[in-house]
Motif scaffolding. Structure first.
Motif, PDB file in Angstrom:
ATOM      1  N   SER A  11       0.848  -1.143   0.176  1.00 54.90           N
ATOM      2  CA  SER A  11       0.137   0.015   0.080  1.00 54.90           C
ATOM      3  C   SER A  11       0.760   1.144   0.116  1.00 54.90           C
ATOM      4  O   SER A  11       2.131   1.317   0.234  1.00 54.90           O
ATOM      5  CB  SER A  11      -0.831   0.090   1.373  1.00 54.90           C
ATOM      6  OG  SER A  11      -0.084   0.039   2.367  1.00 54.90           O
ATOM      7  N   LEU A  12       0.256   2.604  -0.449  1.00 57.78           N
ATOM      8  CA  LEU A  12       0.909   3.548  -0.147  1.00 57.78           C
ATOM      9  C   LEU A  12       1.601   3.962   0.904  1.00 57.78           C
ATOM     10  O   LEU A  12       2.761   4.436   1.123  1.00 57.78           O
ATOM     11  CB  LEU A  12       0.020   4.754  -0.712  1.00 57.78           C
ATOM     12  CG  LEU A  12       0.605   6.342  -0.656  1.00 57.78           C
ATOM     13  CD1 LEU A  12       1.855   6.387  -1.338  1.00 57.78           C
ATOM     14  CD2 LEU A  12      -0.459   7.356  -0.977  1.00 57.78           C
ATOM     15  N   TRP A 197       9.011   8.922  -1.743  1.00 56.34           N
ATOM     16  CA  TRP A 197       7.273   8.539  -1.330  1.00 56.34           C
ATOM     17  C   TRP A 197       7.300   9.119   0.028  1.00 56.34           C
ATOM     18  O   TRP A 197       6.042   9.558   0.359  1.00 56.34           O
ATOM     19  CB  TRP A 197       6.979   7.153  -1.206  1.00 56.34           C
ATOM     20  CG  TRP A 197       7.029   6.411  -2.733  1.00 56.34           C
ATOM     21  CD1 TRP A 197       7.805   5.405  -2.996  1.00 56.34           C
ATOM     22  CD2 TRP A 197       5.996   6.945  -3.483  1.00 56.34           C
ATOM     23  NE1 TRP A 197       7.293   4.964  -4.346  1.00 56.34           N
ATOM     24  CE2 TRP A 197       6.139   5.648  -4.574  1.00 56.34           C
ATOM     25  CE3 TRP A 197       4.856   7.559  -3.690  1.00 56.34           C
ATOM     26  CZ2 TRP A 197       5.475   5.739  -5.833  1.00 56.34           C
ATOM     27  CZ3 TRP A 197       4.241   7.520  -4.584  1.00 56.34           C
ATOM     28  CH2 TRP A 197       4.415   6.795  -5.956  1.00 56.34           C
ATOM     29  N   GLU A 198       8.215   9.243   0.720  1.00 60.79           N
ATOM     30  CA  GLU A 198       8.285   9.945   1.875  1.00 60.79           C
ATOM     31  C   GLU A 198       7.766  11.455   1.931  1.00 60.79           C
ATOM     32  O   GLU A 198       6.933  11.843   2.720  1.00 60.79           O
ATOM     33  CB  GLU A 198       9.556   9.806   2.966  1.00 60.79           C
ATOM     34  CG  GLU A 198       9.813   8.615   3.241  1.00 60.79           C
ATOM     35  CD  GLU A 198      10.571   7.558   2.334  1.00 60.79           C
ATOM     36  OE1 GLU A 198      10.726   6.546   2.570  1.00 60.79           O
ATOM     37  OE2 GLU A 198      10.695   7.728   1.318  1.00 60.79           O
ATOM     38  N   ASN A 215      -2.241   9.693  -4.255  1.00 61.88           N
ATOM     39  CA  ASN A 215      -2.736   8.622  -4.662  1.00 61.88           C
ATOM     40  C   ASN A 215      -2.787   8.079  -6.106  1.00 61.88           C
ATOM     41  O   ASN A 215      -2.568   6.938  -6.169  1.00 61.88           O
ATOM     42  CB  ASN A 215      -4.037   8.604  -3.712  1.00 61.88           C
ATOM     43  CG  ASN A 215      -3.909   8.600  -2.436  1.00 61.88           C
ATOM     44  OD1 ASN A 215      -3.345   8.048  -1.649  1.00 61.88           O
ATOM     45  ND2 ASN A 215      -5.215   8.947  -1.898  1.00 61.88           N
ATOM     46  N   THR A 216      -2.987   9.032  -6.733  1.00 62.06           N
ATOM     47  CA  THR A 216      -3.072   8.742  -8.298  1.00 62.06           C
ATOM     48  C   THR A 216      -1.529   8.575  -8.717  1.00 62.06           C
ATOM     49  O   THR A 216      -1.460   7.447  -9.531  1.00 62.06           O
ATOM     50  CB  THR A 216      -3.731   9.889  -8.927  1.00 62.06           C
ATOM     51  OG1 THR A 216      -4.995  10.317  -8.461  1.00 62.06           O
ATOM     52  CG2 THR A 216      -3.840   9.668 -10.511  1.00 62.06           C
ATOM     53  N   LEU A 220      -0.658   4.998 -10.572  1.00 58.55           N
ATOM     54  CA  LEU A 220       0.016   4.926 -11.904  1.00 58.55           C
ATOM     55  C   LEU A 220       1.266   4.509 -11.940  1.00 58.55           C
ATOM     56  O   LEU A 220       1.545   3.772 -12.780  1.00 58.55           O
ATOM     57  CB  LEU A 220      -0.177   6.152 -12.326  1.00 58.55           C
ATOM     58  CG  LEU A 220      -1.367   6.910 -12.765  1.00 58.55           C
ATOM     59  CD1 LEU A 220      -1.472   8.467 -13.103  1.00 58.55           C
ATOM     60  CD2 LEU A 220      -2.073   6.216 -14.152  1.00 58.55           C
ATOM     61  N   SER A 221       2.081   4.634 -10.909  1.00 56.12           N
ATOM     62  CA  SER A 221       3.358   4.136 -10.801  1.00 56.12           C
ATOM     63  C   SER A 221       3.575   2.586 -10.795  1.00 56.12           C
ATOM     64  O   SER A 221       4.489   1.866 -10.901  1.00 56.12           O
ATOM     65  CB  SER A 221       3.939   4.573  -9.443  1.00 56.12           C
ATOM     66  OG  SER A 221       4.325   6.161  -9.670  1.00 56.12           O
ATOM     67  N   ALA A 222       2.410   2.138 -10.416  1.00 58.84           N
ATOM     68  CA  ALA A 222       2.279   0.548 -10.327  1.00 58.84           C
ATOM     69  C   ALA A 222       1.896  -0.133 -11.488  1.00 58.84           C
ATOM     70  O   ALA A 222       1.555  -1.359 -11.692  1.00 58.84           O
ATOM     71  CB  ALA A 222       1.289  -0.038  -9.245  1.00 58.84           C
TER      72      ALA A 222
END
Length: 282
Positions: A11-12, A197-198, A215-216, A220-222
């Motif tokens: 998860s994020l 990401w931090e 979140n978007t 999209l990065s995945a």
């Protein structure tokens, strides 16, 4: 978008480390704004100093996210219609080709020239071009968020409020004014340039639109197809940067050689003058 390509299993909240591609990548920039209307609305509201809740935004030139772009020179600017009328063009450009002023003006004029046959010129819709650049437009006077309009050079009267250019210099965030910070334009710039990401997760806690953008980006990065297009754009930009630097190096070398030739010509001319004077004295 086909999400069968999504491979992320974390998860994020657990994401950490370097972001694969941030929003200075023009494909990721386009993908996030097209994928999430809330993010687009929040960004447009900040840039235009308007309440996002009062805006109706729609992308006029959508693409199929993840689909291969054969033409590497394809421009990923985002054409937006604001409240069914104003034409707004958003563009991310991190490489300085030395032609931004002319390029942005060309886009603006094309957006403004939207009159249909039989219509009155007074009905032309407002047109705005806002560019995000990672260099200074005027090297001697960097500015974070600048807006340019046509005006009378004597009394400074604005010619029209129906067209203008704005530039966000991503390399000059520290120059943001109080007004820029009030409308969180500096925060958007920081979000675009965030590398981990931090950083993004910290920004997501400050604003609902930032949270939606983060979140978007994570979603999209995945996606393998989107990441592939981002990779291709990044490689193309690196190649273009190399070419720009090579051209600048060659231009500097040519200028140096011309200066040296001019110095030699001046020396030869002086020798000829002295020779001529010497011959006259004889």
């Amino acid at each position: 978008m086909n999400h069968s390509n999504t491979t992320s299993t974390i998860s994020l909240a657990n994401a950490s480390g370097k972001i694969p591609y941030n929003m200075t990548n023009d494909y990721m920039f386009r993908a996030v704004l097209q994928k999430n209307a809330k993010v687009l609305t929040g960004l447009v509201g900040s840039l235009l100093h308007l309440d996002p809740e009062t805006l109706d935004v729609e992308i006029a030139n959508p693409i199929i996210l993840g689909e291969s772009i054969d033409d590497k020179t394809f421009v990923l600017d985002v054409e937006v219609t604001v409240n069914k009328k104003t034409h707004l063009d958003l563009e991310m450009q991190v490489i300085n080709y030395g032609n931004w002023k002319e390029r942005a003006l060309s886009y603006l004029c094309r957006s403004f020239d939207s009159l249909t046959r039989g219509s009155n010129y007074i009905d032309l819709a407002p047109a705005v071009h806002i560019g995000f650049i990672d260099f200074s437009l005027f090297g001697d006077a960097p500015e974070f968020y600048a807006t340019y309009k046509m005006k009378n050079v004597k009394n400074h009267r604005i010619y029209t409020d129906k067209m203008w250019l704005s530039v966000v210099e991503l390399n000059s965030i520290e120059l943001a004014t109080e007004e820029d910070r009030l409308h969180k334009i500096d925060q958007w710039a920081k979000l675009f340039k965030a590398k981990t990401w931090e950083e993004l997760k910290a920004m997501a806690t400050t604003d609902q639109y930032m949270e939606s953008a983060v979140n978007t980006m994570y979603e999209l990065s995945a996606d393998r197809m989107v990441k592939e297009q981002c990779r291709r754009r990044a490689e193309y930009e690196l190649y273009q940067k190399y070419q720009a630097e090579e051209n600048a190096r060659k231009d500097a070398l040519i200028a140096q050689q011309r200066a040296e030739l001019a110095d030699k010509d001046a020396v030869i001319a002086e020798l000829k003058r002295r020779l001529s004077e010497f011959q006259k004295e004889k």
